[in-house]
Scaffold this active site. Sequence first.
Site, PDB file in Angstrom:
ATOM      1  N   GLY A  20       0.859  -1.190   0.000  1.00  0.00           N
ATOM      2  CA  GLY A  20       0.000   0.000   0.000  1.00  0.00           C
ATOM      3  C   GLY A  20       0.889   1.231   0.000  1.00  0.00           C
ATOM      4  O   GLY A  20       2.102   1.145  -0.278  1.00  0.00           O
ATOM      5  N   GLU A 119     -13.333  18.053   5.938  1.00  0.00           N
ATOM      6  CA  GLU A 119     -13.901  16.797   6.440  1.00  0.00           C
ATOM      7  C   GLU A 119     -14.153  16.935   7.928  1.00  0.00           C
ATOM      8  O   GLU A 119     -13.746  17.912   8.566  1.00  0.00           O
ATOM      9  CB  GLU A 119     -12.970  15.614   6.122  1.00  0.00           C
ATOM     10  CG  GLU A 119     -12.983  15.249   4.643  1.00  0.00           C
ATOM     11  CD  GLU A 119     -12.171  14.002   4.314  1.00  0.00           C
ATOM     12  OE1 GLU A 119     -11.776  13.279   5.236  1.00  0.00           O
ATOM     13  OE2 GLU A 119     -11.945  13.765   3.117  1.00  0.00           O
ATOM     14  N   ASP A 210      -2.856  -9.093   9.577  1.00  0.00           N
ATOM     15  CA  ASP A 210      -1.695  -9.995   9.552  1.00  0.00           C
ATOM     16  C   ASP A 210      -0.481  -9.420  10.285  1.00  0.00           C
ATOM     17  O   ASP A 210       0.203 -10.139  11.016  1.00  0.00           O
ATOM     18  CB  ASP A 210      -1.265 -10.287   8.099  1.00  0.00           C
ATOM     19  CG  ASP A 210      -2.336 -11.028   7.315  1.00  0.00           C
ATOM     20  OD1 ASP A 210      -3.488 -11.100   7.772  1.00  0.00           O
ATOM     21  OD2 ASP A 210      -2.013 -11.535   6.229  1.00  0.00           O
ATOM     22  N   HIS A 231     -16.535   3.968  10.472  1.00  0.00           N
ATOM     23  CA  HIS A 231     -16.895   5.096   9.599  1.00  0.00           C
ATOM     24  C   HIS A 231     -18.416   5.170   9.579  1.00  0.00           C
ATOM     25  O   HIS A 231     -19.083   4.152   9.325  1.00  0.00           O
ATOM     26  CB  HIS A 231     -16.349   4.874   8.188  1.00  0.00           C
ATOM     27  CG  HIS A 231     -16.357   6.112   7.347  1.00  0.00           C
ATOM     28  ND1 HIS A 231     -17.523   6.714   6.945  1.00  0.00           N
ATOM     29  CD2 HIS A 231     -15.350   6.859   6.864  1.00  0.00           C
ATOM     30  CE1 HIS A 231     -17.224   7.793   6.225  1.00  0.00           C
ATOM     31  NE2 HIS A 231     -15.905   7.906   6.166  1.00  0.00           N
ATOM     32  N   ARG A 278     -16.156  11.124  14.228  1.00  0.00           N
ATOM     33  CA  ARG A 278     -16.745   9.895  13.678  1.00  0.00           C
ATOM     34  C   ARG A 278     -17.373   8.996  14.723  1.00  0.00           C
ATOM     35  O   ARG A 278     -18.396   8.366  14.478  1.00  0.00           O
ATOM     36  CB  ARG A 278     -15.661   9.092  12.953  1.00  0.00           C
ATOM     37  CG  ARG A 278     -15.339   9.676  11.632  1.00  0.00           C
ATOM     38  CD  ARG A 278     -14.337   8.842  10.880  1.00  0.00           C
ATOM     39  NE  ARG A 278     -14.053   9.555   9.647  1.00  0.00           N
ATOM     40  CZ  ARG A 278     -13.167   9.209   8.756  1.00  0.00           C
ATOM     41  NH1 ARG A 278     -12.442   8.133   8.953  1.00  0.00           N
ATOM     42  NH2 ARG A 278     -12.986   9.919   7.671  1.00  0.00           N
ATOM     43  N   ARG A 373      -9.050   8.668  15.148  1.00  0.00           N
ATOM     44  CA  ARG A 373      -8.278   9.325  14.079  1.00  0.00           C
ATOM     45  C   ARG A 373      -9.058  10.453  13.423  1.00  0.00           C
ATOM     46  O   ARG A 373     -10.249  10.328  13.128  1.00  0.00           O
ATOM     47  CB  ARG A 373      -7.920   8.296  13.016  1.00  0.00           C
ATOM     48  CG  ARG A 373      -7.182   8.878  11.824  1.00  0.00           C
ATOM     49  CD  ARG A 373      -6.778   7.783  10.873  1.00  0.00           C
ATOM     50  NE  ARG A 373      -7.938   7.137  10.302  1.00  0.00           N
ATOM     51  CZ  ARG A 373      -8.431   7.386   9.086  1.00  0.00           C
ATOM     52  NH1 ARG A 373      -7.863   8.297   8.309  1.00  0.00           N
ATOM     53  NH2 ARG A 373      -9.470   6.741   8.639  1.00  0.00           N
ATOM     54  N   SER A 378      -4.599   9.430   7.874  1.00  0.00           N
ATOM     55  CA  SER A 378      -3.923   8.139   7.770  1.00  0.00           C
ATOM     56  C   SER A 378      -2.922   8.098   6.627  1.00  0.00           C
ATOM     57  O   SER A 378      -1.772   7.686   6.802  1.00  0.00           O
ATOM     58  CB  SER A 378      -4.947   7.017   7.591  1.00  0.00           C
ATOM     59  OG  SER A 378      -4.269   5.835   7.297  1.00  0.00           O
TER      60      SER A 378
HETATM   61  P1  FAD Z   1      -2.591  -0.976   2.877  1.00  0.00           P
HETATM   62  O1  FAD Z   1      -2.813   0.051   1.861  1.00  0.00           O
HETATM   63  O2  FAD Z   1      -3.779  -1.689   3.382  1.00  0.00           O
HETATM   64  O3  FAD Z   1      -1.578  -2.051   2.297  1.00  0.00           O
HETATM   65  C1  FAD Z   1      -1.291  -3.229   3.016  1.00  0.00           C
HETATM   66  C2  FAD Z   1      -0.512  -4.165   2.137  1.00  0.00           C
HETATM   67  O4  FAD Z   1      -0.005  -5.248   2.914  1.00  0.00           O
HETATM   68  C3  FAD Z   1      -1.328  -4.798   1.037  1.00  0.00           C
HETATM   69  O5  FAD Z   1      -0.537  -4.783  -0.120  1.00  0.00           O
HETATM   70  C4  FAD Z   1      -1.509  -6.236   1.507  1.00  0.00           C
HETATM   71  O6  FAD Z   1      -1.659  -7.171   0.467  1.00  0.00           O
HETATM   72  C5  FAD Z   1      -0.191  -6.456   2.227  1.00  0.00           C
HETATM   73  N1  FAD Z   1      -0.211  -7.537   3.221  1.00  0.00           N
HETATM   74  C6  FAD Z   1      -1.007  -7.655   4.302  1.00  0.00           C
HETATM   75  N2  FAD Z   1      -0.708  -8.768   4.981  1.00  0.00           N
HETATM   76  C7  FAD Z   1       0.305  -9.367   4.322  1.00  0.00           C
HETATM   77  C8  FAD Z   1       1.050 -10.559   4.518  1.00  0.00           C
HETATM   78  N3  FAD Z   1       0.800 -11.382   5.551  1.00  0.00           N
HETATM   79  N4  FAD Z   1       2.021 -10.874   3.645  1.00  0.00           N
HETATM   80  C9  FAD Z   1       2.273 -10.075   2.576  1.00  0.00           C
HETATM   81  N5  FAD Z   1       1.595  -8.940   2.329  1.00  0.00           N
HETATM   82  C10 FAD Z   1       0.632  -8.594   3.196  1.00  0.00           C
HETATM   83  N6  FAD Z   1      -7.267   7.369   4.851  1.00  0.00           N
HETATM   84  C11 FAD Z   1      -7.026   8.654   4.556  1.00  0.00           C
HETATM   85  O7  FAD Z   1      -6.090   9.252   5.091  1.00  0.00           O
HETATM   86  N7  FAD Z   1      -7.812   9.302   3.640  1.00  0.00           N
HETATM   87  C12 FAD Z   1      -8.857   8.704   3.019  1.00  0.00           C
HETATM   88  O8  FAD Z   1      -9.526   9.305   2.192  1.00  0.00           O
HETATM   89  C13 FAD Z   1      -9.146   7.357   3.339  1.00  0.00           C
HETATM   90  N8  FAD Z   1     -10.190   6.724   2.769  1.00  0.00           N
HETATM   91  C14 FAD Z   1     -10.373   5.397   3.022  1.00  0.00           C
HETATM   92  C15 FAD Z   1     -11.396   4.705   2.365  1.00  0.00           C
HETATM   93  C16 FAD Z   1     -11.543   3.353   2.544  1.00  0.00           C
HETATM   94  C17 FAD Z   1     -12.668   2.624   1.835  1.00  0.00           C
HETATM   95  C18 FAD Z   1     -10.663   2.649   3.407  1.00  0.00           C
HETATM   96  C19 FAD Z   1     -10.808   1.172   3.615  1.00  0.00           C
HETATM   97  C20 FAD Z   1      -9.667   3.332   4.092  1.00  0.00           C
HETATM   98  C21 FAD Z   1      -9.515   4.700   3.905  1.00  0.00           C
HETATM   99  N9  FAD Z   1      -8.506   5.402   4.559  1.00  0.00           N
HETATM  100  C22 FAD Z   1      -8.288   6.713   4.263  1.00  0.00           C
HETATM  101  C23 FAD Z   1      -7.530   4.705   5.386  1.00  0.00           C
HETATM  102  C24 FAD Z   1      -6.265   4.463   4.545  1.00  0.00           C
HETATM  103  O9  FAD Z   1      -6.641   4.154   3.225  1.00  0.00           O
HETATM  104  C25 FAD Z   1      -5.424   3.335   5.088  1.00  0.00           C
HETATM  105  O10 FAD Z   1      -5.216   3.489   6.461  1.00  0.00           O
HETATM  106  C26 FAD Z   1      -4.070   3.321   4.375  1.00  0.00           C
HETATM  107  O11 FAD Z   1      -4.263   3.245   2.985  1.00  0.00           O
HETATM  108  C27 FAD Z   1      -3.227   2.172   4.863  1.00  0.00           C
HETATM  109  O12 FAD Z   1      -2.110   2.078   4.050  1.00  0.00           O
HETATM  110  P2  FAD Z   1      -1.019   0.973   4.352  1.00  0.00           P
HETATM  111  O13 FAD Z   1       0.045   1.146   3.347  1.00  0.00           O
HETATM  112  O14 FAD Z   1      -0.665   1.015   5.784  1.00  0.00           O
HETATM  113  O15 FAD Z   1      -1.804  -0.407   4.141  1.00  0.00           O
HETATM  114  C1  SIN Z   2     -13.518   9.234   3.773  1.00  0.00           C
HETATM  115  O1  SIN Z   2     -13.280   9.561   2.625  1.00  0.00           O
HETATM  116  O2  SIN Z   2     -14.554   9.503   4.377  1.00  0.00           O
HETATM  117  C2  SIN Z   2     -12.478   8.450   4.498  1.00  0.00           C
HETATM  118  C3  SIN Z   2     -11.440   9.359   4.955  1.00  0.00           C
HETATM  119  C4  SIN Z   2     -10.613   8.707   5.997  1.00  0.00           C
HETATM  120  O3  SIN Z   2     -10.910   7.597   6.436  1.00  0.00           O
HETATM  121  O4  SIN Z   2      -9.655   9.346   6.416  1.00  0.00           O
END
Ligand code: FAD
Ligand code: SIN
Length: 525
Positions: A20, A119, A210, A231, A278, A373, A378
């Site tokens: 991610g 927001e 995980d 949310h 929230r 949060r 995030s």
């Molecule tokens: P992720 O993007 O979840 O990536 C995790 C990665 O780890 C994935 O590639 C997965 O496959 C990999 N992985 C997991 N377990 C394993 C394993 N055991 N072995 C190998 N790979 C593994 N936040 C904001 O700030 N603004 C927003 O507008 C917003 N909107 C959101 C809307 C939605 C619908 C959601 C669900 C969340 C939103 N959030 C938002 C929160 C934010 O998107 C997440 O907190 C953030 O993207 C997390 O990023 P990350 O890189 O930590 O994890």
């Molecule tokens: C949203 O777009 O409402 C999600 C934003 C966030 O989780 O930070």
Amino acid sequence: MAILRKEHPAEFDILVVGSGIAGLFAALKASAFARVCVLSKGRLDDSNTWHAQGGIAAVLGDNDSTAQHFYDTLAAGAGLCNEAAVSVLVEEGPRYVRELSELGVPFDKVGEHFALAREGAHSKGRVLHAGGDATGRLVQETLQAQVLQSEMITVREQTLVTELLLSADTVCGVRTLSGQVLRSRAVILATGGLGQVYIHTTNPPGATGDGVALAWQAGAEITDMEFIQFHPTAFRGSLEGETFLATEALRGEGALLRNAKGERFMPAYHELAELGPRDLVSRAIMEQMKKYPGPVYLDITHREASFLRQRFPTVYRLAQQAGYDLAVDRLPVWPAAHYAMGGVLTGLYGETSLRALYACGEVACTGVHGANRLASNSLLECLVFAARSVSRIEQEGADFAMAVKSSRQLPLLKLLPERIASLRQHLRCLMFEEAGILRHRDGLAQLDEFIRQQLPLLRGRPATREVSELQNLFVTAGLIVYAAQVRQESRGAHYRLDFPQTGATPVRRSLPAVRRGDSFAPLSV
Ligand code: FAD
Ligand code: SIN
């Protein structure tokens, strides 16, 4: 840092688990000085990041200040934020958001300036977005393209990490589902969220906690697990599990919440009405659904269809696919598990309690979010602390030990697919009922017992991804339930019906760290 030559494909300087925003940004930063391998359990773009809608909060407007962003974050965090971490977040964040823009993320603009949305619980409009409400996808695609071009980065998709390997107290690699051992001088956990612990969630199916389970099993300190953000406005479909997020930015553009009688109710709960925190909006919705049986609706029918299509193309399309026209119909919504404030405890440089293990992104608990949060903080946290983790690894440059010791010598665990599916479903339903928006001692105790009963059956090296995820869901759920029982007050996202008051003194880290062992710590609290 001394660079390992890539003589053996199973040895790297840095292993990044997760693709991610946190994992990809960390990999790009590290590629300036190290051989990096990014591991992802599914496709590269299978992440929470891809789904992010609202955007990234950062102080880039004239009318705003980092001090205001700091105070808004603290206010949302209900007294539990780590102020030093928040300070780092708001001060360093804008630089990395600009970097994203330079890398090619097409943030929406008004003239020459970034378009800044408002927001919930933000005192200013400071949320940058791209493609209207397609921010996550565009960030993911941009970072992926950069990572795939880099000669210093190896990418392995469909590679599920099942174990962190240790040499004494130092993490020195990982084991994958296929049994392969990959070694490195540092491991960065960027495995994202755990929303799948709950039956109603905005998170995609891979968000099974995980990283928290891996780190806990390796002996790393985990904290703040009781704080799960729901949310308020996930679409409530007529089919089981049918959902999608209706971004908070809709409420920023004037969408109202109405109960089953069609009445607006949020002004009675908070001065910011629909834009209140929230946790409070989620509880208000649950209360209204109980009082007036039937759905709660998100209503933005007063805005033009052309505006909605252009500003919210993703939600507009998803709603349309579900049979709703946002310009005409009120959308049925309810709260769904969205974000984990807790996780693997880190310092200001992503360092965990285990040597050579770093964590960043949603899996980590830097303390910036406290008990709740602030919206769109995030993605910002992912960028800032991914970069910081890498800078610490570079500074350390240490010769970490490379002798691999497995932390678990266990037999192969096979379970019938139907058994896996039914256990997963049962756990997720119970978690939503008893450890969700409203919690009570009795429900938590029942849930705790259920989890303890199942855990011994789940010991063993996973034979499949489904088994591995089931194990991780149970461990993660166990940690949430444990923490929720210990915190005997209501604060932020943690609401106890039997302890509705907020304690006079905010105490972070009030839990004993839950450490590796054969069973959870005693829960008679
Ligand atoms: P992720 O993007 O979840 O990536 C995790 C990665 O780890 C994935 O590639 C997965 O496959 C990999 N992985 C997991 N377990 C394993 C394993 N055991 N072995 C190998 N790979 C593994 N936040 C904001 O700030 N603004 C927003 O507008 C917003 N909107 C959101 C809307 C939605 C619908 C959601 C669900 C969340 C939103 N959030 C938002 C929160 C934010 O998107 C997440 O907190 C953030 O993207 C997390 O990023 P990350 O890189 O930590 O994890
Ligand atoms: C949203 O777009 O409402 C999600 C934003 C966030 O989780 O930070």
